[in-house]
Design a protein around this motif. Structure first.
Motif, PDB file in Angstrom:
ATOM      1  N   GLU A   1       0.830  -1.208   0.000  1.00 33.21           N
ATOM      2  CA  GLU A   1       0.000   0.000   0.000  1.00 33.21           C
ATOM      3  C   GLU A   1       0.867   1.260   0.000  1.00 33.21           C
ATOM      4  OE1 GLU A   1      -3.512   2.152  -0.172  1.00 33.21           O
ATOM      5  OE2 GLU A   1      -3.108   0.046  -0.513  1.00 33.21           O
ATOM      6  N   PHE A   2       1.940   1.243   0.777  1.00 34.22           N
ATOM      7  CA  PHE A   2       2.865   2.367   0.771  1.00 34.22           C
ATOM      8  C   PHE A   2       3.448   2.556  -0.630  1.00 34.22           C
ATOM      9  CE2 PHE A   2       6.993   4.379   1.236  1.00 34.22           C
ATOM     10  CZ  PHE A   2       6.704   5.442   2.064  1.00 34.22           C
ATOM     11  N   TRP A   3       3.825   1.454  -1.252  1.00 32.49           N
ATOM     12  CA  TRP A   3       4.417   1.499  -2.593  1.00 32.49           C
ATOM     13  C   TRP A   3       3.403   1.997  -3.621  1.00 32.49           C
ATOM     14  CZ3 TRP A   3       9.290   1.375  -2.001  1.00 32.49           C
ATOM     15  CH2 TRP A   3      10.139   1.244  -3.092  1.00 32.49           C
ATOM     16  N   PHE A   4       2.158   1.550  -3.504  1.00 33.31           N
ATOM     17  CA  PHE A   4       1.106   2.007  -4.416  1.00 33.31           C
ATOM     18  C   PHE A   4       0.903   3.513  -4.284  1.00 33.31           C
ATOM     19  CE2 PHE A   4      -3.354   3.102  -5.133  1.00 33.31           C
ATOM     20  CZ  PHE A   4      -3.456   2.758  -6.476  1.00 33.31           C
ATOM     21  N   ASN A   5       0.874   4.010  -3.061  1.00 35.87           N
ATOM     22  CA  ASN A   5       0.730   5.445  -2.850  1.00 35.87           C
ATOM     23  C   ASN A   5       1.929   6.212  -3.387  1.00 35.87           C
ATOM     24  OD1 ASN A   5      -1.826   5.540  -1.623  1.00 35.87           O
ATOM     25  ND2 ASN A   5      -0.945   4.856   0.303  1.00 35.87           N
ATOM     26  N   MET A   6       3.107   5.619  -3.289  1.00 30.65           N
ATOM     27  CA  MET A   6       4.308   6.253  -3.841  1.00 30.65           C
ATOM     28  C   MET A   6       4.203   6.348  -5.364  1.00 30.65           C
ATOM     29  SD  MET A   6       7.143   7.670  -2.933  1.00 30.65           S
ATOM     30  CE  MET A   6       7.544   7.054  -1.327  1.00 30.65           C
ATOM     31  N   CYS A   7       3.671   5.299  -5.997  1.00 34.74           N
ATOM     32  CA  CYS A   7       3.466   5.317  -7.455  1.00 34.74           C
ATOM     33  C   CYS A   7       2.488   6.425  -7.836  1.00 34.74           C
ATOM     34  CB  CYS A   7       2.937   3.972  -7.950  1.00 34.74           C
ATOM     35  SG  CYS A   7       4.072   2.603  -7.795  1.00 34.74           S
ATOM     36  N   ALA A   8       1.398   6.536  -7.103  1.00 32.97           N
ATOM     37  CA  ALA A   8       0.395   7.570  -7.384  1.00 32.97           C
ATOM     38  C   ALA A   8       0.968   8.961  -7.145  1.00 32.97           C
ATOM     39  CB  ALA A   8      -0.843   7.337  -6.524  1.00 32.97           C
ATOM     40  N   TYR A   9       1.736   9.108  -6.081  1.00 27.66           N
ATOM     41  CA  TYR A   9       2.359  10.397  -5.785  1.00 27.66           C
ATOM     42  C   TYR A   9       3.316  10.798  -6.912  1.00 27.66           C
ATOM     43  CZ  TYR A   9       5.215  13.917  -3.465  1.00 27.66           C
ATOM     44  OH  TYR A   9       5.882  15.058  -3.149  1.00 27.66           O
ATOM     45  N   ALA A  10       4.112   9.844  -7.370  1.00 25.33           N
ATOM     46  CA  ALA A  10       5.069  10.126  -8.443  1.00 25.33           C
ATOM     47  C   ALA A  10       4.347  10.528  -9.726  1.00 25.33           C
ATOM     48  CB  ALA A  10       5.950   8.901  -8.694  1.00 25.33           C
ATOM     49  N   ALA A  11       3.240   9.863 -10.026  1.00 19.73           N
ATOM     50  CA  ALA A  11       2.486  10.193 -11.233  1.00 19.73           C
ATOM     51  C   ALA A  11       1.856  11.582 -11.129  1.00 19.73           C
ATOM     52  CB  ALA A  11       1.406   9.144 -11.474  1.00 19.73           C
TER      53      ALA A  11
ATOM     54  N   HIS B   1       2.942  14.135  -9.389  1.00 15.98           N
ATOM     55  CA  HIS B   1       3.907  15.221  -9.202  1.00 15.98           C
ATOM     56  C   HIS B   1       5.049  15.181 -10.215  1.00 15.98           C
ATOM     57  CE1 HIS B   1       1.755  15.214  -5.373  1.00 15.98           C
ATOM     58  NE2 HIS B   1       2.043  16.507  -5.354  1.00 15.98           N
ATOM     59  N   ASP B   2       4.837  14.504 -11.322  1.00 15.28           N
ATOM     60  CA  ASP B   2       5.797  14.446 -12.433  1.00 15.28           C
ATOM     61  C   ASP B   2       7.195  14.022 -12.001  1.00 15.28           C
ATOM     62  OD1 ASP B   2       3.866  15.199 -14.263  1.00 15.28           O
ATOM     63  OD2 ASP B   2       4.261  17.332 -13.956  1.00 15.28           O
ATOM     64  N   SER B   3       7.275  13.080 -11.096  1.00 12.54           N
ATOM     65  CA  SER B   3       8.558  12.524 -10.687  1.00 12.54           C
ATOM     66  C   SER B   3       8.781  11.238 -11.485  1.00 12.54           C
ATOM     67  CB  SER B   3       8.561  12.233  -9.186  1.00 12.54           C
ATOM     68  OG  SER B   3       9.781  11.683  -8.805  1.00 12.54           O
ATOM     69  N   TYR B   4       9.382  11.382 -12.641  1.00 10.88           N
ATOM     70  CA  TYR B   4       9.493  10.261 -13.575  1.00 10.88           C
ATOM     71  C   TYR B   4      10.416   9.161 -13.082  1.00 10.88           C
ATOM     72  CZ  TYR B   4       7.207  13.567 -16.623  1.00 10.88           C
ATOM     73  OH  TYR B   4       6.325  14.462 -17.148  1.00 10.88           O
ATOM     74  N   VAL B   5      11.515   9.518 -12.485  1.00  8.98           N
ATOM     75  CA  VAL B   5      12.467   8.500 -12.018  1.00  8.98           C
ATOM     76  C   VAL B   5      11.859   7.690 -10.882  1.00  8.98           C
ATOM     77  CG1 VAL B   5      14.737   8.131 -10.988  1.00  8.98           C
ATOM     78  CG2 VAL B   5      14.433   9.868 -12.754  1.00  8.98           C
ATOM     79  N   LEU B   6      11.267   8.380  -9.905  1.00  6.98           N
ATOM     80  CA  LEU B   6      10.614   7.686  -8.800  1.00  6.98           C
ATOM     81  C   LEU B   6       9.463   6.824  -9.311  1.00  6.98           C
ATOM     82  CD1 LEU B   6      10.153   7.206  -5.763  1.00  6.98           C
ATOM     83  CD2 LEU B   6       8.695   9.235  -5.784  1.00  6.98           C
ATOM     84  N   GLY B   7       8.674   7.366 -10.206  1.00 13.17           N
ATOM     85  CA  GLY B   7       7.559   6.609 -10.775  1.00 13.17           C
ATOM     86  C   GLY B   7       8.016   5.378 -11.519  1.00 13.17           C
ATOM     87  N   PHE B   8       9.101   5.489 -12.269  1.00 17.48           N
ATOM     88  CA  PHE B   8       9.623   4.349 -13.019  1.00 17.48           C
ATOM     89  C   PHE B   8      10.042   3.224 -12.076  1.00 17.48           C
ATOM     90  CE2 PHE B   8      13.281   2.074 -14.753  1.00 17.48           C
ATOM     91  CZ  PHE B   8      12.704   1.519 -15.881  1.00 17.48           C
ATOM     92  N   PHE B   9      10.857   3.546 -11.082  1.00 17.41           N
ATOM     93  CA  PHE B   9      11.346   2.511 -10.178  1.00 17.41           C
ATOM     94  C   PHE B   9      10.249   1.965  -9.262  1.00 17.41           C
ATOM     95  CE2 PHE B   9      15.475   4.430 -11.244  1.00 17.41           C
ATOM     96  CZ  PHE B   9      16.086   3.282 -11.729  1.00 17.41           C
ATOM     97  N   ALA B  10       9.333   2.816  -8.851  1.00 15.86           N
ATOM     98  CA  ALA B  10       8.235   2.345  -8.010  1.00 15.86           C
ATOM     99  C   ALA B  10       7.325   1.396  -8.797  1.00 15.86           C
ATOM    100  CB  ALA B  10       7.441   3.524  -7.472  1.00 15.86           C
ATOM    101  N   ASN B  11       7.025   1.743 -10.031  1.00 14.32           N
ATOM    102  CA  ASN B  11       6.129   0.905 -10.832  1.00 14.32           C
ATOM    103  C   ASN B  11       6.795  -0.365 -11.342  1.00 14.32           C
ATOM    104  OD1 ASN B  11       3.517   2.178 -10.948  1.00 14.32           O
ATOM    105  ND2 ASN B  11       4.592   3.890 -11.879  1.00 14.32           N
ATOM    106  N   ILE B  12       8.096  -0.343 -11.558  1.00 14.29           N
ATOM    107  CA  ILE B  12       8.764  -1.544 -12.047  1.00 14.29           C
ATOM    108  C   ILE B  12       8.885  -2.605 -10.945  1.00 14.29           C
ATOM    109  CG2 ILE B  12      11.209  -1.093 -11.635  1.00 14.29           C
ATOM    110  CD1 ILE B  12      11.657  -1.842 -14.588  1.00 14.29           C
ATOM    111  N   THR B  13       8.932  -2.173  -9.696  1.00 15.73           N
ATOM    112  CA  THR B  13       9.038  -3.129  -8.596  1.00 15.73           C
ATOM    113  C   THR B  13       7.684  -3.508  -7.996  1.00 15.73           C
ATOM    114  OG1 THR B  13       9.396  -1.315  -7.047  1.00 15.73           O
ATOM    115  CG2 THR B  13      11.353  -2.380  -7.949  1.00 15.73           C
ATOM    116  N   TYR B  14       6.638  -2.772  -8.333  1.00 18.60           N
ATOM    117  CA  TYR B  14       5.313  -3.006  -7.758  1.00 18.60           C
ATOM    118  C   TYR B  14       4.788  -4.430  -7.978  1.00 18.60           C
ATOM    119  CZ  TYR B  14       0.497  -2.142  -6.440  1.00 18.60           C
ATOM    120  OH  TYR B  14      -0.724  -2.207  -5.839  1.00 18.60           O
ATOM    121  N   PRO B  15       4.918  -5.011  -9.182  1.00 16.80           N
ATOM    122  CA  PRO B  15       4.404  -6.379  -9.357  1.00 16.80           C
ATOM    123  C   PRO B  15       5.079  -7.413  -8.453  1.00 16.80           C
ATOM    124  CG  PRO B  15       4.810  -5.388 -11.486  1.00 16.80           C
ATOM    125  CD  PRO B  15       5.370  -4.458 -10.453  1.00 16.80           C
ATOM    126  N   PHE B  16       6.353  -7.214  -8.171  1.00 16.52           N
ATOM    127  CA  PHE B  16       7.056  -8.177  -7.320  1.00 16.52           C
ATOM    128  C   PHE B  16       6.609  -8.054  -5.864  1.00 16.52           C
ATOM    129  CE2 PHE B  16       9.828  -7.295 -10.929  1.00 16.52           C
ATOM    130  CZ  PHE B  16       9.925  -8.575 -11.444  1.00 16.52           C
TER     131      PHE B  16
END
Length: 87
Positions: free
Chosen positions: A15-25, A27-42
């Motif tokens: 849930e923390f990770w999901f919120n981090m993905c949403a926050y990154a999306a 607030h235009d934080s592309y690097v954070l969004g990329f790494f958060a979303n790539i690890t989310y499925p695992f």
């Protein structure tokens, strides 16, 4: 009991990770969004596998309960993180 604790902590992290993905999306934080979303499925795979492995509905509902607690607390931790960061 160990599997319930694991389901709780995995769901809280999820849930923390999901919120981090949403926050990154948002607030235009592309690097954070990329790494958060790539690890989310695992991260999300852990609670799902635990529920599938259980045989009875009683145990599945117990795991779902602890996952729900984890989701709620994960959201609260993320909001506290944002409040402290943006303070």
């Amino acid at each position: 009991m160990r599997k319930y604790v694991l389901a709780f902590f995995a769901s809280m992290l999820l849930e923390f990770w999901f919120n981090m993905c949403a926050y990154a999306a948002n607030h235009d934080s592309y690097v954070l969004g990329f790494f958060a979303n790539i690890t989310y499925p695992f991260v999300s795979m852990i609670p799902v596998v635990m529920v599938i492995e259980e045989k009875t509905w009683k145990n599945k509902s117990k795991i779902a309960f602890f996952e729900g607690l984890g989701y709620g607390i994960g959201t609260v931790i993320f909001l506290a993180f944002l409040k402290k960061r943006l303070g």
